[in-house]
Design an enzyme around this catalytic site. Structure first.
Site, PDB file in Angstrom:
ATOM      1  N   ASP A   1       0.866  -1.166   0.000  1.00 58.07           N
ATOM      2  CA  ASP A   1       0.000   0.000   0.000  1.00 58.07           C
ATOM      3  C   ASP A   1       0.911   1.226   0.000  1.00 58.07           C
ATOM      4  O   ASP A   1       2.132   1.119   0.160  1.00 58.07           O
ATOM      5  CB  ASP A   1      -0.950  -0.021   1.210  1.00 58.07           C
ATOM      6  CG  ASP A   1      -2.172   0.855   0.968  1.00 58.07           C
ATOM      7  OD1 ASP A   1      -3.196   0.640   1.622  1.00 58.07           O
ATOM      8  OD2 ASP A   1      -2.112   1.749   0.081  1.00 58.07           O
TER       9      ASP A   1
HETATM   10  C1  GLC Z   1      -4.396   4.232  -0.217  1.00 61.82           C
HETATM   11  C2  GLC Z   1      -5.282   3.100   0.213  1.00 61.82           C
HETATM   12  C3  GLC Z   1      -5.407   1.992  -0.792  1.00 61.82           C
HETATM   13  C4  GLC Z   1      -5.326   2.587  -2.186  1.00 61.82           C
HETATM   14  C5  GLC Z   1      -3.915   3.110  -2.357  1.00 61.82           C
HETATM   15  C6  GLC Z   1      -3.705   3.739  -3.731  1.00 61.82           C
HETATM   16  O1  GLC Z   1      -3.610   4.649   0.853  1.00 61.82           O
HETATM   17  O2  GLC Z   1      -5.005   2.506   1.469  1.00 61.82           O
HETATM   18  O3  GLC Z   1      -6.637   1.313  -0.544  1.00 61.82           O
HETATM   19  O4  GLC Z   1      -5.620   1.607  -3.152  1.00 61.82           O
HETATM   20  O5  GLC Z   1      -3.566   4.065  -1.355  1.00 61.82           O
HETATM   21  O6  GLC Z   1      -4.532   4.831  -3.883  1.00 61.82           O
END
Ligand code: GLC
Length: 735
Positions: free
Chosen positions: A262
């Protein structure tokens, strides 16, 4: 490209090129108006921009094509860039938020929605979506319950696999499909205190029995990516958790796709105190098998050195790079780096009538009717006053509908005018109050409003309410009160709206219908007692106003069922129906001293998981079992559990029959109920239908004291009802 050619490409790449395939940089380093969904500490060097394997947050056919063209031209091996985006519940046509889709109890709704989202997003150059989110969500204080399909592992599993099928179709070579990414692995929904980015403490049997199944269903459905979660699991950050990623995900679940962190989760292992610096964090993440570093300088700044120092083997690096190249190859990017993206195609597809029609049906089926006293609904015409901040609010999607255009959303006012415009029904609209108090903290800052205006707004609203026969109150959380980093300890409706509700509810002899727009289960306080009807609308998206008016007008009967329990009080969170019985269960009536109880609140949910009314009424017969015993070893043996469902009302309606099973005793204590099946059935007034479920031995398996999934002989009860509090059960035995 053939596998051998891919292998040759890999062998021909420099070490640096290989490392950079594992680097993802924010889209705003390519496109200034790309969506930024995390904190990015610094701009990447020109070299990283030239070689990074993927980006996120960019969409739009022209931009995507231009970006890809330029990127490929400059790349030494002309390897195409992967474009990823959070298409969570809509690209341009926005569907109900996943928590609302869960309330449909209809996986086909989720599949069709995902299919449409993939069509629209791929026409605008998107290759991968960071969806579906499969986190079991039992704590409504957590703002991200919005993105889950709720508190039940079985329902989540059914919805998640349907979404993966919708996004990916039969083959990623089909340019109208995109790769899906199951997230956040794992158990992010169990975050301590209902807050983002905190620790999760779980026993292995709860992790495996309750939290992992829905991810696994997504992987079985063929999801090509998995995303690591921000939380630690029992003190180990997911992005550095070898046991979780290599033993559970890769070995047990046989996941062969790309594991992406993430946003900044690898670098954040330093904040966690799990790595001393980004170099060590990178080493730990590679050891755990994280293929792509999302938006930090970890891999781009350290991985090459780690390989040169022998701390990360080139074999391990090659395995990760090959998974990324295979994904690009399976998407057909080497043959067509633009995958058919075109402005003309996107103009034809995005928000087309057919897509809106499917979205409108999804809205209708997601709505959950909690109260309907004296058949207050459907609306019976006359003079109707629509009152509240949601009467004309365009932001009825969610904070995760990042590529959607709120201006395209149909509001309650627009839909009501379209419906009643040429009829003899008279309608008035009054905002009644601001959404929130000034300076209320929301997702991206503080809400701004002039609190002084609320007084006049309420006065206008009371005038309209007094004029009307029926008041439809349109209330709820602000869009910025659910989604990432929006946890709340007080999950009631916003203060100005409570005042408005109280003022309107004091008007005598007024029929009050209350609509709630919400991204989570809420503590509804006195709203149900003082309303004649309460309808949960979630974050309904593009066709919100139309779908809601379809149900309010009676053109369609509501059929939604709660995907999350609604509490009596915020402090009851986390609350879920599939709890253990305790050694001293609170008696249903009579003295409850020395029992598991609150002095000031019931134990149960106010509205339980699986609950929802229709415009009709139903009689469910006693559960009938085709046999009393099921043999553990005779493979194909099963028991049929059935009921007769009679529509005792005067309108056609759809009821969702839910099969729950209770294991009376096991080598570990067992939940009082577990959802094992559901079926929706539409019955004409006065008619009956038989609904049956097949119970098989595999449905009885759990993670036993012997630390494996197996069933144990003994007594079980099969319940069939219309919500998780049903006591309509019959006993059988596994021998
Ligand atoms: C965010 C979220 C995740 C998302 C990613 C990209 O922090 O936790 O669910 O897909 O970043 O945007």
């Amino acid at each position: 490209m053939k596998k051998t050619d891919l292998k040759n490409l890999l062998n021909d790449m420099s070490l640096e090129e290989k490392v950079m395939q594992l680097v993802q940089i924010p889209g705003n380093e390519f496109e200034k108006d790309a969506a930024v969904t995390g904190l990015s500490d610094k701009k990447s060097s020109d070299k990283v921009k030239k070689l990074a394997g993927s980006t996120l947050g960019v969409w739009g056919a022209e931009k995507a094509i231009a970006l890809q063209k330029n990127y490929i031209k400059n790349h030494p091996h002309h390897i195409p860039l992967l474009l990823m985006l959070d298409v969570i519940h809509g690209h341009k046509t926005v569907f109900p938020c996943p928590l609302g889709q869960g309330a449909t109890f209809e996986p086909e709704i989720a599949r069709k929605g995902a299919e449409i989202q993939a069509k629209e997003a791929s026409s605008e150059g998107v290759h991968v979506t960071f969806s579906p989110m499969a986190d079991l969500s039992r704590d409504a204080r957590w703002g991200r319950v919005l993105e889950s399909t709720g508190e039940d592992k079985y329902l989540n599993g059914r919805m998640i696999s349907a979404m993966v099928e919708g996004y990916q179709g039969k083959s990623l070579k089909d340019k109208e499909h995109i790769a899906s990414c199951v997230k956040h692995f794992a158990a992010y929904g169990g975050a301590e205190a209902g807050r983002d980015y905190t620790n999760v403490e779980l026993s292995e049997h709860t992790l495996r029995e309750q939290y992992l199944p829905a991810y696994e269903e997504g992987i079985k459905a063929g999801a090509r990516l998995v995303m690591t979660s921000f939380n630690t699991l029992n003190g180990i950050p997911s992005s550095g958790n070898k046991w979780l990623m290599r033993d559970i995900l890769r070995k047990d679940m046989k996941f062969k796709g790309v594991l992406i962190s993430d946003w900044a989760a690898i670098a954040e292992m330093v904040n966690w105190g799990f790595a001393t610096d980004m170099k060590e964090a990178s080493e730990l993440a590679m050891a755990a098998g994280v293929d792509i570093d999302m938006c930090t300088g970890c891999y781009s700044g350290n991985l090459l050195q780690l390989v040169k120092e022998g701390k990360v083997s080139e074999k391990l690096l090659d395995e990760a790079v090959m998974r990324v190249l295979e994904l690009k190859n399976d998407l057909g990017l080497f043959e067509d780096p633009y995958r058919g993206a075109s402005v003309e195609k996107s103009l034809k597809l995005c928000l087309c009538d057919e897509h809106r029609k499917v979205a409108r049906d999804a809205v209708r089926k997601s709505l959950v009717l909690l109260e309907n006293k004296n058949k207050a609904l459907p609306l019976s015409g006359g003079k109707i006053a629509f009152i509240g901040p949601y009467i004309d609010e365009k932001k009825i999607h969610s904070s995760w509908a990042i590529s959607g255009d709120p201006e395209k959303n149909v509001t309650i006012e627009e839909a009501a005018n379209a419906l009643y415009g040429k009829s003899d029904v008279k309608v008035k609209f009054a905002k009644g109050c601001n959404m929130l108090l000034n300076k209320t903290e929301i997702g991206f800052g503080a809400y701004e409003a002039d609190d002084k205006k609320n007084k006049t707004l309420i006065e206008e609203a009371l005038k309209a309410a007094k004029w009307a026969d029926t008041v439809v109150l349109c209330l709820g959380e602000d869009l910025g009160q659910s989604g990432e980093s929006t946890s709340r300890v007080d999950i009631t409706i916003p203060a100005p709206q409570k005042k408005l509700f109280r003022a309107v509810s004091e008007i005598k002899n007024k029929k009050i219908v209350t609509l709630i727009f919400n991204g989570r289960a809420l503590d509804l306080e006195d709203i149900p007692d003082k309303s004649d009807a309460v309808l949960i609308c979630w974050r309904p998206g593009t066709e919100g106003g139309n779908g809601i008016m379809d149900v309010l007008s009676g053109a369609y009967s509501p059929e939604g069922k709660l995907s999350m329990s609604f509490p009596w009080a915020s402090a009851q969170e986390p609350i879920h129906y599939d709890h253990y019985n305790t050694g001293r269960p609170k008696p249903k009536e009579g003295l409850s001293i020395f029992s598991s109880r609150y002095l000031d609140c019931p134990n149960e949910a106010r509205y339980p998981f699986g609950y929802g009314l229709t415009y009709s009424s139903f009689e469910i017969s006693k559960v009938k079992l085709s046999g009393k015993t099921l043999s553990k070893n005779a493979g194909s043996s099963s028991i049929e559990a059935s009921v007769t469902v009679k529509n005792t009302g005067d309108v056609k309606a759809t009821q969702t029959l839910q099969l729950y099973i209770r294991d009376i005793a096991g080598s570990r204590v067992r939940p009082v109920k577990e959802l094992k099946g559901f079926q929706k059935v539409t019955v004409e007034p006065g008619k009956s239908k038989k609904v049956s479920f097949k119970i098989t031995e595999d449905m009885l398996r759990f993670f036993t004291i012997r630390n494996k999934f197996e069933s144990e002989p003994g007594k079980f009860t099969a319940f069939i009802g219309t919500d998780s509090e049903t006591d309509n059960g019959a006993e059988f035995e596994l021998i």
